[in-house]
Motif scaffolding. Sequence first.
Motif, PDB file in Angstrom:
ATOM      1  N   GLY A   8       0.671  -1.384   0.066  1.00 32.99           N
ATOM      2  CA  GLY A   8      -0.166   0.089   0.056  1.00 32.99           C
ATOM      3  C   GLY A   8       0.730   1.348   0.098  1.00 32.99           C
ATOM      4  N   GLU A   9       2.116   1.378   0.615  1.00 29.38           N
ATOM      5  CA  GLU A   9       2.878   2.401   0.682  1.00 29.38           C
ATOM      6  C   GLU A   9       3.348   2.999  -0.859  1.00 29.38           C
ATOM      7  OE1 GLU A   9       6.472   4.344   3.244  1.00 29.38           O
ATOM      8  OE2 GLU A   9       6.455   2.150   2.937  1.00 29.38           O
ATOM      9  N   TYR A  10       2.997   4.381  -0.956  1.00 29.77           N
ATOM     10  CA  TYR A  10       3.979   4.900  -2.081  1.00 29.77           C
ATOM     11  C   TYR A  10       4.801   5.558  -1.871  1.00 29.77           C
ATOM     12  CZ  TYR A  10       3.749   6.445  -7.021  1.00 29.77           C
ATOM     13  OH  TYR A  10       3.804   6.735  -8.226  1.00 29.77           O
ATOM     14  N   GLY A  11       5.940   4.837  -1.604  1.00 28.93           N
ATOM     15  CA  GLY A  11       7.127   5.105  -0.818  1.00 28.93           C
ATOM     16  C   GLY A  11       8.229   5.639  -1.823  1.00 28.93           C
ATOM     17  N   ARG A  12       9.479   6.000  -1.381  1.00 35.96           N
ATOM     18  CA  ARG A  12      10.424   6.467  -1.948  1.00 35.96           C
ATOM     19  C   ARG A  12      10.488   5.724  -3.722  1.00 35.96           C
ATOM     20  NH1 ARG A  12      16.896   6.652  -0.325  1.00 35.96           N
ATOM     21  NH2 ARG A  12      17.795   7.066  -2.375  1.00 35.96           N
ATOM     22  N   TYR A  13      10.663   4.300  -3.395  1.00 37.68           N
ATOM     23  CA  TYR A  13      11.060   3.626  -4.422  1.00 37.68           C
ATOM     24  C   TYR A  13      10.080   3.393  -5.826  1.00 37.68           C
ATOM     25  CZ  TYR A  13      15.259   3.012  -1.762  1.00 37.68           C
ATOM     26  OH  TYR A  13      16.398   3.273  -0.883  1.00 37.68           O
ATOM     27  N   ARG A  14       8.868   4.157  -5.292  1.00 39.87           N
ATOM     28  CA  ARG A  14       7.766   4.060  -6.207  1.00 39.87           C
ATOM     29  C   ARG A  14       7.711   5.524  -6.669  1.00 39.87           C
ATOM     30  NH1 ARG A  14       3.145   0.012  -3.225  1.00 39.87           N
ATOM     31  NH2 ARG A  14       3.860  -1.499  -4.396  1.00 39.87           N
ATOM     32  N   ALA A  15       7.787   6.418  -5.752  1.00 39.92           N
ATOM     33  CA  ALA A  15       7.607   7.996  -6.226  1.00 39.92           C
ATOM     34  C   ALA A  15       8.389   8.487  -7.002  1.00 39.92           C
ATOM     35  CB  ALA A  15       7.170   8.469  -4.894  1.00 39.92           C
ATOM     36  N   ASN A  16       9.910   7.765  -7.091  1.00 37.98           N
ATOM     37  CA  ASN A  16      10.807   8.175  -7.836  1.00 37.98           C
ATOM     38  C   ASN A  16      10.924   8.062  -9.326  1.00 37.98           C
ATOM     39  OD1 ASN A  16      11.742   5.608  -8.003  1.00 37.98           O
ATOM     40  ND2 ASN A  16      13.613   5.690  -6.820  1.00 37.98           N
ATOM     41  N   ASN A  17       9.649   7.465  -9.750  1.00 39.75           N
ATOM     42  CA  ASN A  17       9.729   7.118 -11.223  1.00 39.75           C
ATOM     43  C   ASN A  17       8.306   7.174 -11.863  1.00 39.75           C
ATOM     44  OD1 ASN A  17       8.579   4.200 -11.723  1.00 39.75           O
ATOM     45  ND2 ASN A  17       9.851   4.040  -9.890  1.00 39.75           N
ATOM     46  N   ASP A  18       8.221   7.501 -12.983  1.00 44.79           N
ATOM     47  CA  ASP A  18       6.857   7.643 -13.575  1.00 44.79           C
ATOM     48  C   ASP A  18       6.636   6.611 -14.712  1.00 44.79           C
ATOM     49  OD1 ASP A  18       4.365   8.572 -14.746  1.00 44.79           O
ATOM     50  OD2 ASP A  18       5.228   9.975 -16.090  1.00 44.79           O
ATOM     51  N   LEU A  19       5.890   5.615 -14.662  1.00 45.09           N
ATOM     52  CA  LEU A  19       5.637   4.726 -15.766  1.00 45.09           C
ATOM     53  C   LEU A  19       5.267   5.240 -17.173  1.00 45.09           C
ATOM     54  CD1 LEU A  19       3.565   1.888 -13.933  1.00 45.09           C
ATOM     55  CD2 LEU A  19       5.856   1.598 -14.791  1.00 45.09           C
ATOM     56  N   LEU A  20       5.847   4.754 -18.067  1.00 44.96           N
ATOM     57  CA  LEU A  20       5.388   5.154 -19.443  1.00 44.96           C
ATOM     58  C   LEU A  20       4.954   4.249 -20.267  1.00 44.96           C
ATOM     59  CD1 LEU A  20       8.530   7.207 -20.200  1.00 44.96           C
ATOM     60  CD2 LEU A  20       6.366   8.026 -19.481  1.00 44.96           C
ATOM     61  N   SER A  21       5.368   2.712 -20.276  1.00 49.17           N
ATOM     62  CA  SER A  21       4.708   1.738 -20.909  1.00 49.17           C
ATOM     63  C   SER A  21       5.154   0.217 -20.297  1.00 49.17           C
ATOM     64  CB  SER A  21       5.035   1.811 -22.550  1.00 49.17           C
ATOM     65  OG  SER A  21       6.547   1.791 -22.873  1.00 49.17           O
TER      66      SER A  21
ATOM     67  N   ILE B  79      14.635   1.112  -7.883  1.00 46.47           N
ATOM     68  CA  ILE B  79      13.178   1.271  -8.143  1.00 46.47           C
ATOM     69  C   ILE B  79      12.402   0.088  -7.420  1.00 46.47           C
ATOM     70  CG2 ILE B  79      13.023   2.678 -10.102  1.00 46.47           C
ATOM     71  CD1 ILE B  79      12.200   0.181 -11.694  1.00 46.47           C
ATOM     72  N   GLN B  80      11.026   0.107  -6.881  1.00 44.78           N
ATOM     73  CA  GLN B  80      10.216  -0.770  -6.344  1.00 44.78           C
ATOM     74  C   GLN B  80       9.198  -1.336  -7.473  1.00 44.78           C
ATOM     75  OE1 GLN B  80       8.368   0.251  -2.900  1.00 44.78           O
ATOM     76  NE2 GLN B  80       7.025  -1.611  -2.819  1.00 44.78           N
ATOM     77  N   LEU B  81       9.369  -2.784  -7.760  1.00 45.03           N
ATOM     78  CA  LEU B  81       8.432  -3.568  -8.647  1.00 45.03           C
ATOM     79  C   LEU B  81       7.828  -4.664  -7.652  1.00 45.03           C
ATOM     80  CD1 LEU B  81      10.682  -3.655 -12.011  1.00 45.03           C
ATOM     81  CD2 LEU B  81       8.635  -1.974 -11.472  1.00 45.03           C
ATOM     82  N   ASN B  82       6.928  -5.472  -8.533  1.00 42.14           N
ATOM     83  CA  ASN B  82       6.337  -6.700  -7.753  1.00 42.14           C
ATOM     84  C   ASN B  82       5.981  -7.778  -8.546  1.00 42.14           C
ATOM     85  OD1 ASN B  82       5.053  -3.639  -6.560  1.00 42.14           O
ATOM     86  ND2 ASN B  82       5.027  -5.467  -5.025  1.00 42.14           N
TER      87      ASN B  82
ATOM     88  N   GLN C 193       0.693  -0.826  -7.990  1.00 41.52           N
ATOM     89  CA  GLN C 193      -0.088   0.172  -7.103  1.00 41.52           C
ATOM     90  C   GLN C 193      -1.084   0.814  -8.166  1.00 41.52           C
ATOM     91  OE1 GLN C 193       1.117   3.531  -8.461  1.00 41.52           O
ATOM     92  NE2 GLN C 193       1.748   1.872  -9.945  1.00 41.52           N
ATOM     93  N   TRP C 194      -1.882   1.682  -7.499  1.00 43.72           N
ATOM     94  CA  TRP C 194      -3.012   2.333  -8.149  1.00 43.72           C
ATOM     95  C   TRP C 194      -2.636   3.777  -8.905  1.00 43.72           C
ATOM     96  CZ3 TRP C 194      -8.475   0.968  -6.054  1.00 43.72           C
ATOM     97  CH2 TRP C 194      -8.814  -0.193  -6.044  1.00 43.72           C
ATOM     98  N   ARG C 195      -1.631   4.296  -8.158  1.00 46.63           N
ATOM     99  CA  ARG C 195      -1.549   5.793  -8.710  1.00 46.63           C
ATOM    100  C   ARG C 195      -0.854   6.030  -9.938  1.00 46.63           C
ATOM    101  NH1 ARG C 195      -0.451   9.811  -4.388  1.00 46.63           N
ATOM    102  NH2 ARG C 195      -0.649   7.926  -3.023  1.00 46.63           N
TER     103      ARG C 195
END
Length: 552
Positions: A46-59, A90-93, A179-181
């Motif tokens: 659930g946490e949108y922490g540093r390693y998710r927030a530091n990048n923006d998905l493109l494709s 970065i954080q993936l799943n 994540q959803w964001r």
Amino acid sequence: MIAIVLALAGGSSPSIAAQTAPAAAQGASQAPRSPRIPSRADFLSGEYGRYRANNDLLSYQLSVRVDPDRKKISGTNKIRFKMLQDDTRIQLNLSADLNVNGIRLGSTPLKYERDLDTVYVDFPKRLLAGTEYSIDFDYSGSPRETGRFGGLAFRKDPKGRQWINTAGDSLLWWPNKDQWRDEVEWMDISVAIPNGLVDVSNGKFVGKTRLPGGYTRWDWHVHYPINNYDVSLNIGSYIHFEDRLGDLPIDFYVLPESIEGARRQFAQARPMIEIFQKYFGEYPFVRDGYKLIEAPYSGMEHQSAVTYGNHFANGYLERDWTGVGISPLFDFIIIHESGHEWFGNAVSAADISDMWIQEGWDTYLEELYVEARWGRDAASRYINGYKPKVRNEEPIVTQRGVHSTPSQDQYFKSALFLHTLRNVIDDDTRWFAMLRAMFQRFKYRNIMTEDMVEFINAQLGRDLTPIFNQYLRRAALPTLELAFNASDGTLAYRWDADERDFAMPIRVTAAGQPLLLEPTTAWKIMPMKASRDAVEVATDVYYINVKKYESR
């Protein structure tokens, strides 16, 4: 029109305590519930922490091979992203049940660290903010069936043929940023399966290619942002037929034995799309088309590839879903799951805590559909049929940063709240203009409750924040208290609500005459010679509790 009237003890003060109403009279229990204690996995997810927030998905470019006999999958996801901050991780799943076979930046193997379903990917050099990168994530294994629908499930159809489907709100059968964001801008899906089977996935069908070893690859391209959990495989002995609405292709995929029932039942799809377009504007995924696909579970809102398992019958699993005689007039799964194309897929919650933006609005779309087909009275009866399903045990909006699915009130209470809000606004021209403007404003975006409330307040020129807070962030319904004093011919009234600034106008009928009250949480008083039995509150129009007091 339903009025809830309670017998009271004597006294002349408006602050007299009422007897407790039985739960059946209120239509919902309000007993507190033992809290669900979040796990470490809930915080990781659930946490949108540093390693998710530091990048923006493109494709994403997902290529997967499915082996039905061995119940295994293998593949690669090419993940393209832009760094928003300088960093080296970065954080993936990916499900802990599946193997990470390697992660590469170009030809450079990358190190990674696994923690439950989380995969932290480390880079040998700092990634720079504003720069785009692409990595290849290879994986394989046997997915474990999870949740109500199975996650990725290897099953057989009624004739014993392979039937493989994906469904669920959080699917980790393929590597992604779970994540959803943050959604990708577009996606390719390529699925290699044994010859003779058909794959139907999200997006526009690009083509199929014969491969060595008795396999065929089916290629799909998604032109729009898409939620991770919407990404779908539907593999079976499907046959295809089609319809069209202007420039919108409407495609249907069913098992051969289902063709007669599907042709009859799926005829509801085109008029349903026309109705929702009337309220909100053009179907949001025209380039990808609309698909309805038979599946071995009730249904799921996969973007542009809605799955269906409602037995080709009206109602929901052959029963009257809201119990008031309206549900048997239409196919619940076609209408509800397709409604998610507007709310859930086009307008999306940025966090699972705000899931009502998807489920509550979509349930309200059911009411709008019924109104368009059978009139406002039928729609009101339909939505009020949801009252027994509401629990009022906990707030609809849950804690941020924890992966915790809200209670079922996100469906039914949220929809009843929107039904109430329309009647509070009491101006359908403004209401429907606001609905269209809101959808167009937030289409292809991920938003929080605060974003929606701010927009609606601006559109309507009213601060409705306390009303939203009471229904969404508090557990209990607001209660309208009416205290009649026959000795001096007055009525005292107020809202009993947890939200201190709660103020909601409400129309009542006194001795047959309409009357607008504007109660707050402070007592107000007015001349009123009518007895309590002569005052009715339209609780089919407003989802509230009502308590009446009468002095002796």
